[in-house]
Design a protein around this motif. Structure first.
Motif, PDB file in Angstrom:
ATOM      1  N   LEU A 143       0.407   7.812   2.498  1.00  0.00           N
ATOM      2  CA  LEU A 143      -0.769   7.056   2.239  1.00  0.00           C
ATOM      3  C   LEU A 143      -0.481   6.017   1.181  1.00  0.00           C
ATOM      4  CD1 LEU A 143      -3.705   8.974   0.556  1.00  0.00           C
ATOM      5  CD2 LEU A 143      -1.069   9.250   0.088  1.00  0.00           C
ATOM      6  N   ALA A 144      -1.597   4.946   1.004  1.00  0.00           N
ATOM      7  CA  ALA A 144      -1.027   3.958   0.346  1.00  0.00           C
ATOM      8  C   ALA A 144      -2.480   3.198  -0.316  1.00  0.00           C
ATOM      9  CB  ALA A 144      -0.497   2.900   1.154  1.00  0.00           C
ATOM     10  N   SER A 145      -3.184   2.458   0.340  1.00  0.00           N
ATOM     11  CA  SER A 145      -4.029   1.545  -0.193  1.00  0.00           C
ATOM     12  C   SER A 145      -5.386   2.592  -0.676  1.00  0.00           C
ATOM     13  CB  SER A 145      -4.756   0.483   0.776  1.00  0.00           C
ATOM     14  OG  SER A 145      -5.136   1.146   2.011  1.00  0.00           O
ATOM     15  N   GLY A 146      -5.885   3.401  -0.123  1.00  0.00           N
ATOM     16  CA  GLY A 146      -7.102   4.033  -0.714  1.00  0.00           C
ATOM     17  C   GLY A 146      -6.737   4.765  -2.160  1.00  0.00           C
ATOM     18  N   LEU A 195       3.090   8.863  -1.572  1.00  0.00           N
ATOM     19  CA  LEU A 195       2.223   7.620  -1.758  1.00  0.00           C
ATOM     20  C   LEU A 195       3.079   6.440  -1.763  1.00  0.00           C
ATOM     21  CD1 LEU A 195      -0.691   6.405  -2.758  1.00  0.00           C
ATOM     22  CD2 LEU A 195       0.076   6.819  -5.175  1.00  0.00           C
ATOM     23  N   ASN A 196       2.905   5.459  -0.746  1.00  0.00           N
ATOM     24  CA  ASN A 196       3.773   4.572  -0.649  1.00  0.00           C
ATOM     25  C   ASN A 196       3.100   3.107  -1.396  1.00  0.00           C
ATOM     26  OD1 ASN A 196       5.092   2.187   0.277  1.00  0.00           O
ATOM     27  ND2 ASN A 196       4.549   2.341   2.531  1.00  0.00           N
ATOM     28  N   LEU A 197       3.528   2.566  -2.472  1.00  0.00           N
ATOM     29  CA  LEU A 197       3.067   1.641  -3.222  1.00  0.00           C
ATOM     30  C   LEU A 197       3.129   0.168  -2.355  1.00  0.00           C
ATOM     31  CD1 LEU A 197       4.304   2.569  -6.872  1.00  0.00           C
ATOM     32  CD2 LEU A 197       2.380   3.586  -5.547  1.00  0.00           C
ATOM     33  N   LYS A 198       3.940   0.231  -1.384  1.00  0.00           N
ATOM     34  CA  LYS A 198       4.279  -1.047  -0.815  1.00  0.00           C
ATOM     35  C   LYS A 198       4.643  -2.293  -1.815  1.00  0.00           C
ATOM     36  CE  LYS A 198       1.434   0.508   2.984  1.00  0.00           C
ATOM     37  NZ  LYS A 198       0.537   0.223   4.125  1.00  0.00           N
ATOM     38  N   THR A 199       4.115  -3.346  -1.529  1.00  0.00           N
ATOM     39  CA  THR A 199       4.349  -4.366  -2.374  1.00  0.00           C
ATOM     40  C   THR A 199       2.790  -4.803  -3.209  1.00  0.00           C
ATOM     41  OG1 THR A 199       3.978  -6.051  -0.847  1.00  0.00           O
ATOM     42  CG2 THR A 199       6.145  -5.472  -1.408  1.00  0.00           C
ATOM     43  N   ILE A 201      -3.745   1.054   9.728  1.00  0.00           N
ATOM     44  CA  ILE A 201      -3.067   1.023   8.344  1.00  0.00           C
ATOM     45  C   ILE A 201      -3.762  -0.101   7.608  1.00  0.00           C
ATOM     46  CG2 ILE A 201      -0.997   0.109   6.966  1.00  0.00           C
ATOM     47  CD1 ILE A 201       0.678   1.430   9.260  1.00  0.00           C
ATOM     48  N   GLY A 202      -4.118   0.574   6.410  1.00  0.00           N
ATOM     49  CA  GLY A 202      -5.016  -0.022   5.464  1.00  0.00           C
ATOM     50  C   GLY A 202      -6.460  -0.610   6.057  1.00  0.00           C
ATOM     51  N   SER A 203      -6.974   0.013   6.884  1.00  0.00           N
ATOM     52  CA  SER A 203      -8.447  -0.007   7.373  1.00  0.00           C
ATOM     53  C   SER A 203      -9.167   0.753   6.753  1.00  0.00           C
ATOM     54  CB  SER A 203      -8.256   0.110   8.872  1.00  0.00           C
ATOM     55  OG  SER A 203      -8.086   1.833   9.174  1.00  0.00           O
ATOM     56  N   ASN A 250      12.091   2.957   8.894  1.00  0.00           N
ATOM     57  CA  ASN A 250      11.142   2.356   9.850  1.00  0.00           C
ATOM     58  C   ASN A 250       9.727   2.257   9.675  1.00  0.00           C
ATOM     59  OD1 ASN A 250      11.165   1.613  12.540  1.00  0.00           O
ATOM     60  ND2 ASN A 250      10.577   3.197  13.222  1.00  0.00           N
ATOM     61  N   HIS A 251       9.339   2.126   8.382  1.00  0.00           N
ATOM     62  CA  HIS A 251       7.770   1.948   8.098  1.00  0.00           C
ATOM     63  C   HIS A 251       7.418   0.934   9.121  1.00  0.00           C
ATOM     64  CE1 HIS A 251       4.161   1.011   6.389  1.00  0.00           C
ATOM     65  NE2 HIS A 251       4.094   2.203   6.096  1.00  0.00           N
ATOM     66  N   SER A 252       6.194   0.681   9.578  1.00  0.00           N
ATOM     67  CA  SER A 252       5.769  -0.332  10.525  1.00  0.00           C
ATOM     68  C   SER A 252       5.909  -1.512   9.823  1.00  0.00           C
ATOM     69  CB  SER A 252       4.403   0.065  11.062  1.00  0.00           C
ATOM     70  OG  SER A 252       3.315  -0.063   9.815  1.00  0.00           O
ATOM     71  N   ALA A 283      -2.286   6.478   7.756  1.00  0.00           N
ATOM     72  CA  ALA A 283      -3.086   5.248   8.103  1.00  0.00           C
ATOM     73  C   ALA A 283      -4.472   5.774   7.783  1.00  0.00           C
ATOM     74  CB  ALA A 283      -2.962   4.895   9.579  1.00  0.00           C
ATOM     75  N   GLY A 284      -5.117   5.034   6.835  1.00  0.00           N
ATOM     76  CA  GLY A 284      -6.566   5.228   6.537  1.00  0.00           C
ATOM     77  C   GLY A 284      -6.757   6.327   5.798  1.00  0.00           C
ATOM     78  N   ILE A 285      -5.989   7.184   5.416  1.00  0.00           N
ATOM     79  CA  ILE A 285      -6.196   8.147   4.637  1.00  0.00           C
ATOM     80  C   ILE A 285      -6.390   8.303   3.008  1.00  0.00           C
ATOM     81  CG2 ILE A 285      -5.238  10.697   3.615  1.00  0.00           C
ATOM     82  CD1 ILE A 285      -5.332  10.616   6.769  1.00  0.00           C
TER      83      ILE A 285
HETATM   84  O1  G3P Z   1       2.865   4.078   4.322  1.00  0.00           O
HETATM   85  C1  G3P Z   1       1.648   4.477   4.197  1.00  0.00           C
HETATM   86  C2  G3P Z   1       0.578   3.742   4.959  1.00  0.00           C
HETATM   87  O2  G3P Z   1       1.288   2.697   5.728  1.00  0.00           O
HETATM   88  C3  G3P Z   1      -0.568   3.917   5.385  1.00  0.00           C
HETATM   89  O3  G3P Z   1      -1.561   2.948   4.531  1.00  0.00           O
HETATM   90  O4  G3P Z   1      -3.325   1.908   3.109  1.00  0.00           O
HETATM   91  O5  G3P Z   1      -3.585   2.828   5.152  1.00  0.00           O
HETATM   92  O6  G3P Z   1      -2.954   4.297   3.411  1.00  0.00           O
HETATM   93  P1  G3P Z   1      -2.841   3.034   4.273  1.00  0.00           P
END
Ligand code: G3P
Length: 221
Positions: free
Chosen positions: A200-203, A7-11, A145-147, A91-93, A179-181
């Motif tokens: 994954l992150a935002s979800g 789980l990536n918490l990003k910022t 990503i984030g979609s 190398n995260h996008s 991405a989107g998971i």
């Molecule tokens: O590092 C995880 C990521 O970039 C995916 O983001 O928000 O689509 O789960 P998200």
């Protein structure tokens, strides 16, 4: 085989400071209930805070291929390790580096015994990353990503193709996808496509109840 979830918490504000500790605690609890490894990648400044307060695998969001010495502003593998991390994203996008720097970051991380997850955007870059011998390559089409649209549904071929490409290059490298998971069905589909887990992150981070969202994520495994 049980998946690896990172789980990536990003910022995200929700995952900053004490928020990072709260979400890491949810990862620990759901990981313990399910027997699935759920790791967390907080911001660099939160690595020590999270690793020292929560019994959960912690990854750095970035690491540079520098040694000890005159490298102001860089992320030093030894420091990441001493802060309590067990691995790092590279190398995260949202934190791209060039190929030579990916290689030196992987080498620096391995030198400290840190697990390495190199992020990529398509099958060709996945193949290039696999040639550098990281522990994992995480393929994430940036447009998803984030979609909220899961890569496992929107672009299964990028996952399948990445798995095939990596097998040809180095069978010891494992593939994650992201991405989107966010849901149990997304994780299940990702595993069926041959990946060993998800990034994954935002979800989860932006969910009203991150613990409940994690429980849903692991519910079909
Ligand atoms: O590092 C995880 C990521 O970039 C995916 O983001 O928000 O689509 O789960 P998200």
């Amino acid at each position: 085989m049980k998946p690896l979830i990172v789980l990536n918490l990003k910022t995200y504000l929700e995952g900053t400071g004490e928020g990072a500790v709260r979400i890491a605690e949810a990862c620990r609890a759901v990981g313990e209930e399910s027997g699935i490894e759920i790791a967390v990648a907080p911001q660099l400044c939160d690595v020590y805070r999270v690793a020292s307060q929560v019994d959960v695998p912690v990854y750095s969001q970035h690491l540079d291929g520098v040694g000890a010495g005159s490298f102001t502003g860089h992320v030093f593998a030894r420091c990441v390790k001493d802060a309590g991390a067990v691995g790092t994203l590279i190398n995260h996008s949202e934190r791209r580096v060039n190929l030579a720097d990916i290689e030196s970051s992987v080498t620096a991380a391995k030198g400290e015994g840190l697990r390495t997850i190199v992020c990529t955007n398509n099958i060709a870059t996945t193949a290039a990353a696999a040639a550098l011998g990281p522990d994992f390559v995480a393929v994430e089409p940036p447009e998803l990503i984030g979609s909220g649209i899961p890569v496992s549904k929107a672009d299964p071929e990028v996952v399948r193709g990445s798995v095939t490409a990596v097998e040809r290059i180095d069978a010891d490298v494992k593939v994650l996808c992201g991405a989107g998971i966010s849901k149990g069905e997304d994780l299940k589909a990702a595993m069926e496509l041959g990946s060993v887990g998800v990034l994954l992150a935002s979800g989860i981070v932006k969910a009203k109840d991150p613990k409940a969202a994690l429980e849903d994520l692991v519910s079909l495994i």
